[in-house]
Design an enzyme around this catalytic site. Structure first.
Site, short mmCIF file in Angstrom:
data_model
loop_
_atom_site.label_atom_id
_atom_site.label_comp_id
_atom_site.label_asym_id
_atom_site.label_seq_id
_atom_site.Cartn_x
_atom_site.Cartn_y
_atom_site.Cartn_z
N HIS A 1 -8.99 0.97 -6.21
CA HIS A 1 -7.92 0.40 -5.24
C HIS A 1 -6.64 0.81 -5.30
CE1 HIS A 1 -11.35 -2.23 -4.22
NE2 HIS A 1 -11.60 -2.10 -5.56
N TYR B 1 0.90 -1.46 0.07
CA TYR B 1 -0.12 0.05 0.02
C TYR B 1 0.76 1.32 0.19
CZ TYR B 1 -3.77 -3.39 1.24
OH TYR B 1 -4.56 -4.43 1.04
O1 CA2 Z 1 -5.69 -2.07 -2.61
C1 CA2 Z 1 -6.99 -1.41 -1.98
O2 CA2 Z 1 -7.10 -0.32 -2.15
C2 CA2 Z 1 -7.89 -2.38 -1.12
O3 CA2 Z 1 -9.16 -1.77 -1.38
C3 CA2 Z 1 -7.15 -2.21 0.15
C4 CA2 Z 1 -8.14 -3.24 1.16
C5 CA2 Z 1 -8.20 -4.63 0.54
O4 CA2 Z 1 -9.11 -5.39 1.43
C6 CA2 Z 1 -8.73 -4.89 -0.92
O5 CA2 Z 1 -8.58 -6.06 -1.24
C7 CA2 Z 1 -7.74 -3.79 -1.78
C8 CA2 Z 1 -7.49 -3.51 2.49
C9 CA2 Z 1 -7.37 -2.04 3.10
C10 CA2 Z 1 -6.46 -2.44 4.39
O6 CA2 Z 1 -5.80 -1.22 4.55
C11 CA2 Z 1 -4.74 -1.26 5.37
C12 CA2 Z 1 -3.80 -0.19 5.44
C13 CA2 Z 1 -2.64 -0.25 6.06
C14 CA2 Z 1 -2.26 -1.42 6.43
C15 CA2 Z 1 -2.96 -2.49 6.18
C16 CA2 Z 1 -4.22 -2.29 5.87
#
Ligand code: CA2
Length: 149
Positions: free
Chosen positions: A102, A24
């Site tokens: 995303h 991310y």
């Molecule tokens: O890639 C993306 O933006 C997602 O929407 C992010 C989601 C995931 O479930 C999707 O499949 C793809 C997860 C968001 C979690 O955010 C975090 C941020 C920092 C550290 C860990 C998780």
């Protein structure tokens, strides 16, 4: 009066920049908000930027965007992407363009991330550009809205 767009963020995106930087990146949600506000201002759009970990809250904000006559809506539904018919139903009520975004390329990742309900209500989907995808989504939405004038 300036057109206003909504940018909504789903669960755990409040933790952006603190974990899993390989997936991310290192930008925080505050950095993303700053980028979105600047990009929206460049396109002379007003912006409402929000994040919630709660499905019903996201549904309420989508309903609010409809009631407030938002010009368009950008959503990163995060973990609700592949589960939430409630969010999909709320998006179907909108009569303005919806852009799904995303940060990561969900199609390169685990199979359970591939099947988005939200895509069924989306005019366009952006994924894999990191947080820069938010700026691309706003620019794309601005072009769509301009094209309609
Ligand atoms: O890639 C993306 O933006 C997602 O929407 C992010 C989601 C995931 O479930 C999707 O499949 C793809 C997860 C968001 C979690 O955010 C975090 C941020 C920092 C550290 C860990 C998780």
């Amino acid at each position: 009066m300036a057109k206003t767009i909504y940018v909504l963020n789903g669960p755990n995106l409040n933790l952006l920049g603190t974990r899993e930087p390989k997936i991310y990146g290192r930008a925080t949600l505050a950095d993303v908000e700053k980028l979105c506000r600047k990009t929206a201002a460049d396109h002379e759009l007003g912006i409402v930027f929000r994040q919630s970990n709660h499905e019903g809250q996201l549904v309420d904000w989508i309903n609010e965007a409809h009631a407030e006559k938002a010009a368009g809506l950008i959503i990163n539904p995060a973990g609700y992407t592949t589960t939430s018919i409630a969010i999909l139903d709320a998006l179907f009520i909108l009569e303005v363009p919806v852009i799904e975004i995303h940060i990561s390329n969900i199609h390169k990742r685990e199979e359970f991330r591939h099947n988005s309900y939200v895509s069924k209500a989306a005019h366009a989907v952006i994924c894999g550009f990191g947080v820069h995808g938010y700026a691309l989504a706003i620019a794309g939405l601005a072009a769509l809205l301009g094209a309609k004038e």
